[in-house]
Scaffold this active site. Structure first.
Site, PDB file in Angstrom:
ATOM      1  N   ASN A  79      66.270  38.549  36.740  1.00  0.00           N
ATOM      2  CA  ASN A  79      67.543  37.989  36.283  1.00  0.00           C
ATOM      3  C   ASN A  79      67.397  36.470  36.244  1.00  0.00           C
ATOM      4  OD1 ASN A  79      70.154  37.197  35.819  1.00  0.00           O
ATOM      5  ND2 ASN A  79      70.979  37.917  37.778  1.00  0.00           N
ATOM      6  N   TRP A  80      67.239  35.949  35.045  1.00  0.00           N
ATOM      7  CA  TRP A  80      67.007  34.497  34.903  1.00  0.00           C
ATOM      8  C   TRP A  80      68.288  33.679  35.071  1.00  0.00           C
ATOM      9  CZ3 TRP A  80      63.187  33.720  30.170  1.00  0.00           C
ATOM     10  CH2 TRP A  80      61.929  34.208  30.533  1.00  0.00           C
ATOM     11  N   LYS A  81      69.432  34.345  35.076  1.00  0.00           N
ATOM     12  CA  LYS A  81      70.725  33.634  35.201  1.00  0.00           C
ATOM     13  C   LYS A  81      70.807  32.531  34.133  1.00  0.00           C
ATOM     14  CE  LYS A  81      70.766  35.062  39.995  1.00  0.00           C
ATOM     15  NZ  LYS A  81      71.197  34.844  41.356  1.00  0.00           N
ATOM     16  N   GLU A 112      72.852  44.211  46.277  1.00  0.00           N
ATOM     17  CA  GLU A 112      72.555  42.794  46.483  1.00  0.00           C
ATOM     18  C   GLU A 112      73.550  42.215  47.487  1.00  0.00           C
ATOM     19  OE1 GLU A 112      70.371  40.760  42.966  1.00  0.00           O
ATOM     20  OE2 GLU A 112      72.479  40.810  42.474  1.00  0.00           O
ATOM     21  N   GLY A 143      65.991  37.152  41.316  1.00  0.00           N
ATOM     22  CA  GLY A 143      66.543  35.956  40.682  1.00  0.00           C
ATOM     23  C   GLY A 143      65.528  34.828  40.687  1.00  0.00           C
ATOM     24  N   GLY A 144      65.674  33.904  41.636  1.00  0.00           N
ATOM     25  CA  GLY A 144      64.854  32.684  41.692  1.00  0.00           C
ATOM     26  C   GLY A 144      63.352  32.918  41.526  1.00  0.00           C
ATOM     27  N   GLY A 164      69.842  33.912  46.776  1.00  0.00           N
ATOM     28  CA  GLY A 164      69.485  32.498  46.663  1.00  0.00           C
ATOM     29  C   GLY A 164      69.453  31.746  47.986  1.00  0.00           C
ATOM     30  N   SER A 169      66.954  37.270  47.512  1.00  0.00           N
ATOM     31  CA  SER A 169      65.802  36.581  48.117  1.00  0.00           C
ATOM     32  C   SER A 169      64.521  37.419  48.143  1.00  0.00           C
ATOM     33  CB  SER A 169      66.157  36.049  49.512  1.00  0.00           C
ATOM     34  OG  SER A 169      67.156  35.045  49.415  1.00  0.00           O
ATOM     35  N   GLU A 213      77.882  37.056  41.120  1.00  0.00           N
ATOM     36  CA  GLU A 213      78.281  35.762  40.547  1.00  0.00           C
ATOM     37  C   GLU A 213      79.380  35.957  39.502  1.00  0.00           C
ATOM     38  OE1 GLU A 213      74.310  34.558  39.548  1.00  0.00           O
ATOM     39  OE2 GLU A 213      73.876  34.349  41.680  1.00  0.00           O
ATOM     40  N   HIS A 264      77.558  41.730  38.549  1.00  0.00           N
ATOM     41  CA  HIS A 264      76.789  40.843  39.432  1.00  0.00           C
ATOM     42  C   HIS A 264      77.773  40.037  40.286  1.00  0.00           C
ATOM     43  CE1 HIS A 264      74.190  37.655  40.880  1.00  0.00           C
ATOM     44  NE2 HIS A 264      73.170  38.460  40.595  1.00  0.00           N
TER      45      HIS A 264
HETATM   46  P1  13P Z   1      67.665  35.545  44.249  1.00  0.00           P
HETATM   47  O1  13P Z   1      66.450  36.412  44.047  1.00  0.00           O
HETATM   48  O2  13P Z   1      67.487  34.154  43.723  1.00  0.00           O
HETATM   49  O3  13P Z   1      68.159  35.601  45.648  1.00  0.00           O
HETATM   50  O4  13P Z   1      68.822  36.177  43.320  1.00  0.00           O
HETATM   51  C1  13P Z   1      69.067  37.527  43.394  1.00  0.00           C
HETATM   52  C2  13P Z   1      69.963  37.892  42.280  1.00  0.00           C
HETATM   53  O5  13P Z   1      71.104  37.484  42.223  1.00  0.00           O
HETATM   54  C3  13P Z   1      69.417  38.754  41.222  1.00  0.00           C
HETATM   55  O6  13P Z   1      70.419  39.274  40.426  1.00  0.00           O
END
Ligand code: 13P
Length: 240
Positions: free
Chosen positions: A14-16, A165, A226-227, A171, A205, A97, A95
């Site tokens: 997930n590149w956000k 999640e 994510g990251g 993050g 994470s 967010e 998600h």
């Molecule tokens: P991180 O891997 O950066 O913690 O993000 C997880 C995420 O929100 C994937 O959708």
């Protein structure tokens, strides 16, 4: 629809709100896909088509969101029909967010899932508790409500994925213990008979140093990243 059960593991990047055209091209050149597993990249929507057009490496492409509407006067929205028209096979929904920053509700998550499944796109339904809820021992209750209210009746283990999640792990570099992850996944699979064979991914994470242990847990079917998915060398290790 993709046959989820033929893959031992599913990894979703997930590149956000990150990346640009040159990042995407360089990333793709360096990407080393293990085709035994299912690897999905969810770029910002404006790059979905670029990724689809350069995709020679048997990755799947996923959207980060979809409209609750099918068509009409909804400025800025993308429909599930438009996604399928562009060979998008997966879509994140609910998600944290989007739930926290864009007022996404369980009711809307459910509507999105129905629209996606009707178009044979696999929704990846994200659920998770806040740190406060975890500290009050409310994890199970919160997840149960999210699952009951956001997963539609037409969902099954072949057309829907669940991603656990924990919001406090996203993050932050923090993760639950391996035992905690496995027991939450096991709890989800045992809510109802129909969830037993669902693919349930863990997110929050995940990085190259913990991914293989997380992914090896009995009740974990892959990871949502994510990251760490923005660093191609790191992501190559995770999906290898
Ligand atoms: P991180 O891997 O950066 O913690 O993000 C997880 C995420 O929100 C994937 O959708």
């Amino acid at each position: 629809m993709i046959n989820l059960h033929k893959y031992p593991s599913i990894f979703i990047a997930n590149w956000k709100l990150n990346g640009n055209l040159s990042f995407l091209k360089e990333y793709f050149e360096k990407l080393k896909v293990n085709s035994n597993n299912c690897t999905v990249i969810c770029p910002p929507s404006i790059y979905l088509n670029t990724l689809i057009n350069i995709n020679t490496k048997s990755i799947f492409v996923g959207s980060q969101d979809v409209s609750i509407h099918k068509e009409g006067a909804y400025t800025g929205e993308l429909s599930s029909k438009m996604l399928v028209d562009n060979n998008v096979n997966f879509c994140l929904v609910g998600h944290s967010e989007r739930r926290q920053l864009f007022s996404e509700t369980n009711i809307n998550v459910k509507k999105k899932c129905i629209n996606l499944i009707e178009e044979k796109i696999i929704p990846v339904i994200c659920i998770g508790e806040t740190l406060e809820e975890k500290q009050k021992n409310l994890t199970e209750k919160v997840l149960l409500t999210q699952i009951k209210e956001s997963i539609p009746v037409i969902s099954n283990d072949e057309n829907t994925i669940i991603a656990y999640e924990p919001i406090w792990a996203i993050g932050t570099g923090l993760t639950p213990t391996f035992e905690e992850i496995d027991s939450v996944h096991s709890m989800i699979k045992s809510i109802e008979k129909k969830f037993k064979n669902y693919k349930i991914l863990y997110g929050g994470s995940v990085k190259s140093s913990n991914s293989s242990k997380i992914n090896a847990l009995q009740n974990v079917d892959g990871c949502l990243i994510g990251g760490a998915s923005l660093k191609v060398d790191e992501f190559n290790i995770i999906i290898s």
